[in-house]
Design an enzyme around this catalytic site. Structure first.
Site, short mmCIF file in Angstrom:
data_model
loop_
_atom_site.label_atom_id
_atom_site.label_comp_id
_atom_site.label_asym_id
_atom_site.label_seq_id
_atom_site.Cartn_x
_atom_site.Cartn_y
_atom_site.Cartn_z
N ASP A 209 23.23 9.56 66.07
CA ASP A 209 23.16 10.74 65.23
C ASP A 209 23.80 11.88 66.03
OD1 ASP A 209 22.80 12.37 63.11
OD2 ASP A 209 20.66 12.08 62.92
C1 BGC Z 1 21.83 13.99 60.42
C2 BGC Z 1 22.41 12.70 59.93
C3 BGC Z 1 23.82 12.93 59.45
C4 BGC Z 1 24.64 13.54 60.57
C5 BGC Z 1 26.08 13.77 60.22
C6 BGC Z 1 22.74 14.71 61.40
O1 BGC Z 1 22.28 15.97 61.69
O2 BGC Z 1 20.58 13.72 61.02
O3 BGC Z 1 21.62 12.16 58.91
O4 BGC Z 1 24.38 11.72 59.01
O5 BGC Z 1 24.06 14.77 60.92
O6 BGC Z 1 26.25 14.77 59.30
#
Ligand code: BGC
Length: 785
Positions: A324
């Site tokens: 993430d």
């Molecule tokens: C979120 C994810 C997301 C990623 C990319 C993160 O802050 O937890 O769910 O896919 O950002 O946007």
């Protein structure tokens, strides 16, 4: 003949295609031996290499016999820096979904430092960036484009929790399919969905993105979404690679605060939280995203237990793992890594293939390899997984194949997509209360007062994580209700209240609302949360209607008119006053682009609501976590023991929720016969059939979601008071009856026994069938040795 691509040679796409096919059909390079073993975990410098079980490659990934030699050839030409580039994912500056740590992504692409980009889309822009990669870099390896296509790309469907309330796997799969078609038409290859984190804590804002509290329902929905996103075959230009996230147990942060610590027993993890990820992997999800949280003291992005032992060795996952957003870097504040370099080593050695936005691999991995802290083999394994996905997508044949202007024009927000969005939205709505059948609105209701901060809102209707969904395009409730209201019916609108926290004590809009409502036959209050109050970084300690909405409801109540509350929010709210005092409550979640039309369909009875709660609604935050599959305890508080002390109860509240998991009413009445079973004893390997006759005893056609639960009465470890094991959606005309049957085998009764082995234990069980989880009477059967 093998074509060696040299730095000075600039190849066109055609040449690249030619070279790719020559390489693919050409001499197979010797596979590098596993010279150095992959370190298994932080602090353990050398451990066994990752042996992924040799299970079948998911059918949807396609059979690509020539892929291995193609990737061998390509990797043989790559420098370590180029390899690390393939493990680096950076965001564009189009959208921000997290803290920006690194700017200058275009230069990075042109320098071969990036293998994938997210938050960039549209045919024109993906082409522009792809060109930088395939024309500007030595090996011309195409980029992968990722994006959060969660509940729609341009056509917005209800938020994921709302869709889950439909319990309609076909509709959910279709919603993901359409989202993939739209996303893939804009140059995207990869979505960061489905989010399958089980959550039993509505304070956590991200409950809106998942499928709720239940493992069984969540697992079925996870499969449906993966199938929908990935379509028939990875590489089809209407499909997206799916990402199951956030691995693992992100939905159980302490106190419901986003990113907070997760700590649970191994049994709970394996039994409740892991199955939906596993279901998604088994359904063929191409990628897995790590989570921000720590689990048992180890941040997920540094957990070789999760990423190697469970994911690869136990489950045989063959795709690639992405972190993430900057979660490798975050292992420093977690207190798990002393600096970025060590964090990168811990992540890759644990099993993270691609670093999202942290640039940790980019900045430090080469040094770690030089120092022997990360083996070349570990890098190669990760790079191979990424290149193989690019190969499967057909990007080496044509890096622009997903960026097609004609498809982009033809495949976005088509009338059929909008109709599908309307359909899912209606199916997702849950009728929580309907006293005196105040809904559907009577034809005699000639004056409707539509009140509340969500009544004329477009922006809120699509909730959070709304991709490229327009916030000005959705149909508001006011538009939808006005469009549907018959001639001669007036709809008086007043905003009246505010959902902003800061407006809690204000009353300035009340007079206008009271004036709009005073002559009404019925008041429809559209209230709930601002769209950004759920989603990421949107935890709350109070789940009441924010702002001064409840105060206005109380004012409206003094008019003595029927009140229908349409609740629009991304989580279970605590609304005890409304639950007792308004006549009808319709949970509409954030319904998507077609919000107003879908809400009107339900309010006027053109669609008979059939949704059931995928998550328990508490009476108060003090009850959280509250879910239907709790344990009985040694001192259960039962009806016979009312008022007694020394029992598991609250002094100031009932134990029961406001509305339980599985609850949802209809405009018709469904009656259930007593459940019968064809066998009272089953042996291992056998199954029984449970039968119930469902009758539509009301006056309208309707659909009921029939739910089957079991309870294991005595186990080597205690078991929940109920566990969902199956469900069916049954549509019946008025007066019609249907026999509904469920098969229950010993496999359905399996759990992690005291010794952590998986299987059922002989003994007594209860089985319950009905239209909610709150079913007091079950039928007994037993499992013999
Ligand atoms: C979120 C994810 C997301 C990623 C990319 C993160 O802050 O937890 O769910 O896919 O950002 O946007």
């Amino acid at each position: 003949m093998l074509i060696t691509i040299r730095p000075a040679v600039r190849l066109s796409v055609r040449t690249l295609m030619l070279s790719a096919s020559l390489i693919a059909g050409g001499i197979a390079a010797p596979l590098s031996a596993r010279e150095t073993a992959r370190p298994g975990s932080a602090g353990a410098p050398v451990a066994a290499p990752v042996e992924t079980p040799a299970g079948p490659t998911p059918a949807v990934w396609g059979d690509r016999p020539e892929m291995r030699s193609f990737v061998d050839r390509l990797m043989a030409q790559m420098t370590l820096a180029e390899k690390i580039g393939q493990l680096t994912l950076l965001t564009s500056d189009w959208v921000s979904t997290g803290p920006t740590l690194r700017a200058g992504y275009k230069e990075d692409i042109a320098a071969g430092k990036v293998g994938a980009i997210f938050n960039a889309h549209s045919v024109a822009y993906t082409r522009e960036l792809q060109k930088l990669a395939v024309e500007g870099t030595r090996l011309k390896i195409p980029l992968l484009f990722g994006y959060d296509v969660i509940h729609g790309h341009r056509t917005m469907f209800p938020i994921s929790l709302g869709e889950a309330a439909s319990w309609d796997l076909e509709a959910i799969e279709k919603s993901a399919r359409i989202s993939a078609i739209e996303g893939a038409a804009e140059g995207l290859h990869w979505t960061y969905a489905p989010m399958v984190d089980i959550s039993r804590d509505p304070r956590w804002g991200r409950v809106s993105e998942g499928a709720g509290e239940d493992t069984y329902l969540g697992s079925r929905i996870a499969e449906a979404r993966v199938k929908g996103f990935q379509g028939k075959r990875i590489g089809d230009t209407d499909s997206l690679l799916a990402t199951v996230k956030h691995f693992a147990a992100y939905g159980a942060p302490q106190a419901g605060r986003d990113y907070s610590t997760v700590d649970m027993s191994m049994r709970e993890l394996r039994e409740v939280y892991l199955p939906p990820y596993k279901a998604a992997v088994d359904a063929g999800a191409a990628t897995v995203m790590t989570s921000f949280n720590e689990l048992d003291g180890v941040p997920a992005s540094g957990s070789s237990f999760l990423l190697t032992d469970v994911l690869r060795k136990e489950w045989g996952f063959k795709g690639f793992v992405v972190t993430d957003y900057t979660s490798i870097n975050e292992m420093i504040p977690h207190g798990f890594s002393k600096d970025e370099k060590q964090a990168g080593e811990q992540a890759i050695n644990a099993g993270v293939d691609m670093d999202m936005q942290g640039a940790v691999y980019l900045n430090h991995l080469a040094k770690s390899v030089a120092e022997g802290k990360v083996s070349q083999q570990t890098i190669d394994d990760a790079v191979r997984r990424v290149l193989e996905m690019k190969y499967r997508l057909g990007l080496f044949q044509d890096p622009y194949r997903f960026s097609d202007a004609k498809r982009e024009k033809a495949n976005v927000m088509t009338p059929a997509f909008l109709e599908a969005a309307r359909d899912v939205a209606r199916k997702s709505m849950v009728l929580l209360k309907n006293q005196n059948d105040v809904l559907p609105l009577a034809a005699s209701a000639k004056r409707i007062a539509l009140i509340g901060p969500l009544a004329d809102s477009k922006a809120d209707m699509i909730g959070s994580w709304a991709g490229q969904g327009s916030r000005t395009r959705p149909i508001s409730l006011l538009e939808g209700i006005r469009a549907r209201a018959a001639k001669g019916v007036t709809v008086n609108y007043a905003k009246g209240a505010s959902y902003q926290f800061a407006d809690a004590g204000k009353t300035d809009g009340f007079a206008e609302a009271m004036a709009a409502a005073k002559d009404a036959d019925v008041i429809v209050a559209a209230m709930g949360e601002y769209w950004d109050m759920t989603g990421e970084a949107a935890s709350r300690t109070d789940l009441n209607l924010p702002g001064n909405q409840e105060a206005l409801l109380k004012e409206l109540k003094t008019l003595g008119k029927p009140i229908v509350l349409v609740l629009l929010s991304g989580r279970p709210n605590t609304i005890p006053w409304a639950a007792d005092n308004v006549d009808a409550i319709l949970e509409a979640w954030y319904p998507g682009t077609m919000a107003g039309t879908a809400v009107a369909d339900v309010l006027f009875g053109d669609y008979n609501p059939s949704g059931k709660l995928p998550m328990t609604f508490p009476r108060s935050v003090g009850q959280v976590p509250i879910f239907y599959s709790m344990k009985n305890t040694g001192r259960p508080y039962t009806a016979e023991k009312q008022g007694q002390k020394y029992l598991s109860r609250y002094l100031d509240s009932s134990n029961s929720p406001q509305w339980p998991f599985g609850h949802g009413l209809s405009y018709t009445r469904f009656t259930y016969s007593t459940v019968t079973i064809d066998k009272t004893v089953i042996r291992p390997g056998e199954a029984l059939t449970a039968t119930v006759t469902l009758t539509n005893s009301g006056k309208r056609a309707g659909t009921e979601i029939v739910q089957l639960y079991t309870r294991d009465l005595v186990g080597s470890v205690t078991r929940p008071v109920k566990e969902l094991k199956g469900f069916q959606k049954i549509a019946l005309k008025p007066g019609e009856s249907r026999r509904v049957t469920f098969r229950v085998s010993d496999k359905d009764l399996a759990f992690y026994r005291q010794d952590m082995s998986w299987g059922a234990e002989p003994g007594e069980f209860e089985l319950f069938v009905g239209g909610t989880s709150d079913l007091p009477v079950g039928v007994k059967f037993s499992l013999a040795e």
